[in-house]
Design a protein around this motif. Structure first.
Motif, PDB file in Angstrom:
ATOM      1  N   THR A 159       0.834  -1.208   0.000  1.00  0.00           N
ATOM      2  CA  THR A 159       0.000   0.000   0.000  1.00  0.00           C
ATOM      3  C   THR A 159       0.866   1.255   0.000  1.00  0.00           C
ATOM      4  OG1 THR A 159      -1.825  -1.112   1.148  1.00  0.00           O
ATOM      5  CG2 THR A 159      -1.710   1.295   1.349  1.00  0.00           C
ATOM      6  N   ILE A 160       1.897   1.267   0.844  1.00  0.00           N
ATOM      7  CA  ILE A 160       2.790   2.422   0.937  1.00  0.00           C
ATOM      8  C   ILE A 160       3.592   2.589  -0.344  1.00  0.00           C
ATOM      9  CG2 ILE A 160       4.789   3.347   2.171  1.00  0.00           C
ATOM     10  CD1 ILE A 160       3.609   1.875   4.696  1.00  0.00           C
ATOM     11  N   ALA A 161       4.075   1.470  -0.909  1.00  0.00           N
ATOM     12  CA  ALA A 161       4.872   1.528  -2.140  1.00  0.00           C
ATOM     13  C   ALA A 161       4.057   2.068  -3.308  1.00  0.00           C
ATOM     14  CB  ALA A 161       5.417   0.136  -2.473  1.00  0.00           C
ATOM     15  N   GLN A 162       2.828   1.605  -3.449  1.00  0.00           N
ATOM     16  CA  GLN A 162       1.982   2.081  -4.550  1.00  0.00           C
ATOM     17  C   GLN A 162       1.677   3.564  -4.410  1.00  0.00           C
ATOM     18  OE1 GLN A 162      -1.315  -0.713  -4.342  1.00  0.00           O
ATOM     19  NE2 GLN A 162      -0.446  -1.967  -5.970  1.00  0.00           N
ATOM     20  N   ALA A 163       1.475   4.018  -3.183  1.00  0.00           N
ATOM     21  CA  ALA A 163       1.178   5.437  -2.958  1.00  0.00           C
ATOM     22  C   ALA A 163       2.389   6.324  -3.209  1.00  0.00           C
ATOM     23  CB  ALA A 163       0.676   5.640  -1.526  1.00  0.00           C
ATOM     24  N   SER A 164       3.586   5.760  -3.057  1.00  0.00           N
ATOM     25  CA  SER A 164       4.818   6.551  -3.176  1.00  0.00           C
ATOM     26  C   SER A 164       5.359   6.634  -4.596  1.00  0.00           C
ATOM     27  CB  SER A 164       5.912   5.943  -2.280  1.00  0.00           C
ATOM     28  OG  SER A 164       5.462   5.789  -0.965  1.00  0.00           O
ATOM     29  N   GLY A 165       4.962   5.700  -5.456  1.00  0.00           N
ATOM     30  CA  GLY A 165       5.600   5.580  -6.755  1.00  0.00           C
ATOM     31  C   GLY A 165       4.809   6.123  -7.917  1.00  0.00           C
ATOM     32  N   GLY A 166       4.892   5.413  -9.046  1.00  0.00           N
ATOM     33  CA  GLY A 166       4.314   5.887 -10.305  1.00  0.00           C
ATOM     34  C   GLY A 166       2.811   5.849 -10.386  1.00  0.00           C
ATOM     35  N   ARG A 167       2.155   5.336  -9.333  1.00  0.00           N
ATOM     36  CA  ARG A 167       0.694   5.395  -9.241  1.00  0.00           C
ATOM     37  C   ARG A 167       0.232   6.422  -8.214  1.00  0.00           C
ATOM     38  NH1 ARG A 167       2.263   0.178  -9.913  1.00  0.00           N
ATOM     39  NH2 ARG A 167       1.233  -1.063 -11.530  1.00  0.00           N
ATOM     40  N   GLY A 168       1.210   7.075  -7.578  1.00  0.00           N
ATOM     41  CA  GLY A 168       0.878   8.009  -6.504  1.00  0.00           C
ATOM     42  C   GLY A 168       1.718   9.265  -6.554  1.00  0.00           C
ATOM     43  N   MET A 169       2.606   9.437  -5.556  1.00  0.00           N
ATOM     44  CA  MET A 169       3.352  10.685  -5.420  1.00  0.00           C
ATOM     45  C   MET A 169       4.159  11.056  -6.649  1.00  0.00           C
ATOM     46  SD  MET A 169       4.882  11.246  -1.615  1.00  0.00           S
ATOM     47  CE  MET A 169       6.157  10.023  -1.880  1.00  0.00           C
ATOM     48  N   VAL A 170       4.861  10.091  -7.215  1.00  0.00           N
ATOM     49  CA  VAL A 170       5.725  10.399  -8.365  1.00  0.00           C
ATOM     50  C   VAL A 170       4.887  10.871  -9.550  1.00  0.00           C
ATOM     51  CG1 VAL A 170       7.343   9.429 -10.032  1.00  0.00           C
ATOM     52  CG2 VAL A 170       7.559   8.845  -7.610  1.00  0.00           C
ATOM     53  N   LEU A 171       3.791  10.176  -9.813  1.00  0.00           N
ATOM     54  CA  LEU A 171       2.910  10.610 -10.903  1.00  0.00           C
ATOM     55  C   LEU A 171       2.295  11.973 -10.585  1.00  0.00           C
ATOM     56  CD1 LEU A 171       1.567  10.084 -13.602  1.00  0.00           C
ATOM     57  CD2 LEU A 171      -0.164   8.707 -12.416  1.00  0.00           C
ATOM     58  N   GLY A 172       1.945  12.190  -9.329  1.00  0.00           N
ATOM     59  CA  GLY A 172       1.406  13.494  -8.933  1.00  0.00           C
ATOM     60  C   GLY A 172       2.393  14.620  -9.157  1.00  0.00           C
ATOM     61  N   GLN A 173       3.670  14.356  -8.846  1.00  0.00           N
ATOM     62  CA  GLN A 173       4.703  15.366  -9.105  1.00  0.00           C
ATOM     63  C   GLN A 173       4.834  15.648 -10.595  1.00  0.00           C
ATOM     64  OE1 GLN A 173       7.035  17.094  -6.662  1.00  0.00           O
ATOM     65  NE2 GLN A 173       6.814  18.267  -8.543  1.00  0.00           N
ATOM     66  N   ALA A 174       4.733  14.593 -11.406  1.00  0.00           N
ATOM     67  CA  ALA A 174       4.805  14.779 -12.856  1.00  0.00           C
ATOM     68  C   ALA A 174       3.631  15.618 -13.355  1.00  0.00           C
ATOM     69  CB  ALA A 174       4.831  13.421 -13.561  1.00  0.00           C
ATOM     70  N   LEU A 175       2.447  15.359 -12.817  1.00  0.00           N
ATOM     71  CA  LEU A 175       1.281  16.160 -13.201  1.00  0.00           C
ATOM     72  C   LEU A 175       1.449  17.615 -12.768  1.00  0.00           C
ATOM     73  CD1 LEU A 175      -1.650  13.716 -12.333  1.00  0.00           C
ATOM     74  CD2 LEU A 175      -0.897  14.419 -14.606  1.00  0.00           C
ATOM     75  N   ASP A 176       2.024  17.814 -11.591  1.00  0.00           N
ATOM     76  CA  ASP A 176       2.264  19.176 -11.104  1.00  0.00           C
ATOM     77  C   ASP A 176       3.195  19.921 -12.054  1.00  0.00           C
ATOM     78  OD1 ASP A 176       2.135  21.351  -9.420  1.00  0.00           O
ATOM     79  OD2 ASP A 176       3.627  20.597  -8.015  1.00  0.00           O
ATOM     80  N   LEU A 177       4.253  19.248 -12.509  1.00  0.00           N
ATOM     81  CA  LEU A 177       5.181  19.874 -13.452  1.00  0.00           C
ATOM     82  C   LEU A 177       4.494  20.213 -14.774  1.00  0.00           C
ATOM     83  CD1 LEU A 177       8.369  17.685 -12.863  1.00  0.00           C
ATOM     84  CD2 LEU A 177       8.077  20.095 -12.254  1.00  0.00           C
ATOM     85  N   SER A 178       3.633  19.324 -15.230  1.00  0.00           N
ATOM     86  CA  SER A 178       2.934  19.582 -16.498  1.00  0.00           C
ATOM     87  C   SER A 178       1.964  20.751 -16.365  1.00  0.00           C
ATOM     88  CB  SER A 178       2.201  18.331 -16.970  1.00  0.00           C
ATOM     89  OG  SER A 178       1.108  18.024 -16.134  1.00  0.00           O
ATOM     90  N   LEU A 179       1.351  20.896 -15.197  1.00  0.00           N
ATOM     91  CA  LEU A 179       0.425  22.013 -14.992  1.00  0.00           C
ATOM     92  C   LEU A 179       1.147  23.349 -14.974  1.00  0.00           C
ATOM     93  CD1 LEU A 179      -2.067  20.642 -12.278  1.00  0.00           C
ATOM     94  CD2 LEU A 179      -2.466  20.925 -14.732  1.00  0.00           C
ATOM     95  N   GLU A 180       2.406  23.342 -14.560  1.00  0.00           N
ATOM     96  CA  GLU A 180       3.174  24.596 -14.534  1.00  0.00           C
ATOM     97  C   GLU A 180       3.266  25.218 -15.925  1.00  0.00           C
ATOM     98  OE1 GLU A 180       6.998  24.380 -12.774  1.00  0.00           O
ATOM     99  OE2 GLU A 180       6.268  23.705 -10.827  1.00  0.00           O
ATOM    100  N   ASN A 181       3.296  24.382 -16.954  1.00  0.00           N
ATOM    101  CA  ASN A 181       3.450  24.876 -18.322  1.00  0.00           C
ATOM    102  C   ASN A 181       2.121  25.180 -19.008  1.00  0.00           C
ATOM    103  OD1 ASN A 181       6.293  24.517 -18.202  1.00  0.00           O
ATOM    104  ND2 ASN A 181       6.032  22.324 -18.602  1.00  0.00           N
ATOM    105  N   ALA A 182       1.021  24.937 -18.284  1.00  0.00           N
ATOM    106  CA  ALA A 182      -0.304  25.170 -18.863  1.00  0.00           C
ATOM    107  C   ALA A 182      -0.809  26.569 -18.519  1.00  0.00           C
ATOM    108  CB  ALA A 182      -1.286  24.120 -18.356  1.00  0.00           C
ATOM    109  N   CYS A 183      -1.610  27.141 -19.411  1.00  0.00           N
ATOM    110  CA  CYS A 183      -2.249  28.428 -19.133  1.00  0.00           C
ATOM    111  C   CYS A 183      -3.318  28.234 -18.068  1.00  0.00           C
ATOM    112  CB  CYS A 183      -2.892  28.986 -20.399  1.00  0.00           C
ATOM    113  SG  CYS A 183      -1.729  29.329 -21.719  1.00  0.00           S
ATOM    114  N   PHE A 184      -3.509  29.241 -17.239  1.00  0.00           N
ATOM    115  CA  PHE A 184      -4.529  29.141 -16.192  1.00  0.00           C
ATOM    116  C   PHE A 184      -5.903  28.864 -16.786  1.00  0.00           C
ATOM    117  CE2 PHE A 184      -1.546  30.946 -13.130  1.00  0.00           C
ATOM    118  CZ  PHE A 184      -1.932  30.308 -11.963  1.00  0.00           C
ATOM    119  N   SER A 185      -6.177  29.440 -17.952  1.00  0.00           N
ATOM    120  CA  SER A 185      -7.492  29.262 -18.571  1.00  0.00           C
ATOM    121  C   SER A 185      -7.745  27.823 -19.005  1.00  0.00           C
ATOM    122  CB  SER A 185      -7.632  30.189 -19.782  1.00  0.00           C
ATOM    123  OG  SER A 185      -6.620  29.918 -20.740  1.00  0.00           O
TER     124      SER A 185
END
Length: 308
Positions: A151-177
């Motif tokens: 449970t902890i491993a899945q939440a920490s990796g590419g199905r959880g935190m790591v993927l969330g960080q990647a999404l956060d980075l992608s949102l940085e390059n998106a327009c607010f609109s």
């Protein structure tokens, strides 16, 4: 809940924090002959330099829903969860990520030890977390420990935190609109909420919770994790405490896509209340099955009202 119970839980939270700190200090003892190693010193600096210890305390209070006494191996699991959280903060603060110079009221790891050492200090903590859980695993509860670790491993990796960080980075390059509140919630559900939900669910696994109980623990953790992130986003833009520990107003300055910058403060406050109440209602469902949830209810209240 009356004041006596509130004070009782406050003392319990503090005892747990102190116990987890002691376990962390012991686990983070450098190998013989490497006491001055920069990577170990950086890891110790980042983990032992403060922090609310929300995830390990949630983990321990969930375990207490099922068992009055907490074995030592459970504290080691709690410490491991904090190591994973701390690793994520070290990497999150790097210039290539959120580029934050302060964390937990002190200069970020990379500002003190350099980017290279900060990266491998995060790596050290992630690996040490799993070493700690494996060493702590009770042979009598091997399947429960395996499920908790998964449970902890899945939440920490590419199905959880790591993927969330990647999404956060992608949102940085998106327009607010082009960014919706649903986009922000999807990112926060993985980047922040996943590990909080995993801490609560993993404690359920170690406690022998039923499948229905595990479902409710996971659901409560998801709502609580989102509420935690929303509160963080709100606190970024207001002056309630000098203990916030991070650079204030950074989200707006850097164009970060958060619950506040995308939906506005009023809507963020509404969402905070929604997810907090959803978490509390799920805990109450567990209470109706005979579980002791007062400690988690009090902790949920505190997280909603926190000023740092």
């Amino acid at each position: 809940m009356n004041n006596d119970n509130i004070n009782r839980y406050e003392m319990q939270f503090e005892r747990d924090r102190v116990h987890v700190e002691a376990v962390l200090d012991k686990c983070l003892t450098p190998p013989h002959g490497h006491q001055e190693s920069s990577v170990w010193q950086a890891a110790r600096y980042s983990v032992l330099g403060g922090g609310k210890r929300v995830r390990p305390i949630l983990f321990l209070m969930t375990f207490r829903m099922f068992h009055r006494d907490v074995p030592e191996y459970v504290y080691r699991f709690a410490a491991a969860i904090e190591m994973i959280h701390s690793y994520s903060l070290i990497h999150d603060d790097l210039p290539a990520m959120d580029n934050d110079d302060f964390r937990r009221g002190q200069p970020s790891c990379h500002k003190v030890y350099g980017e290279g050492v900060a990266i491998i200090a995060g790596d050290l903590l992630l690996n040490l977390a799993y070493e700690t859980m494996l060493d702590a695993s009770d042979p009598a509860f091997s399947e429960a420990c395996r499920c908790a670790m998964k449970t902890i491993a899945q939440a920490s990796g590419g199905r959880g935190m790591v993927l969330g960080q990647a999404l956060d980075l992608s949102l940085e390059n998106a327009c607010f609109s082009a960014v919706t509140i649903e986009d922000v919630e999807a990112m926060a559900k993985m980047k922040t909420s996943a590990l909080i939900a995993a801490a609560i669910e993993a404690a359920g696994h170690l406690s022998g919770a039923s499948e229905k109980e595990l479902f409710d623990l996971r659901l409560a953790g998801q709502h609580l994790g989102l509420a935690f992130q929303i509160r963080d986003d709100i606190l970024d833009g207001i002056e309630l405490s000098d203990q916030f520990g991070k650079t204030r107003h950074k989200d707006e300055r850097d164009g970060k896509k958060t619950f506040v910058t995308v939906a506005g403060q009023k809507e963020a406050i509404s969402l905070l209340s929604f997810h907090t109440e959803a978490a509390k209602n799920t805990f109450l469902r567990l209470q109706r099955r005979g579980r002791h949830v007062d400690g988690l209810m009090e902790l949920t209240r505190r997280l909603k009202e926190r000023t740092y």
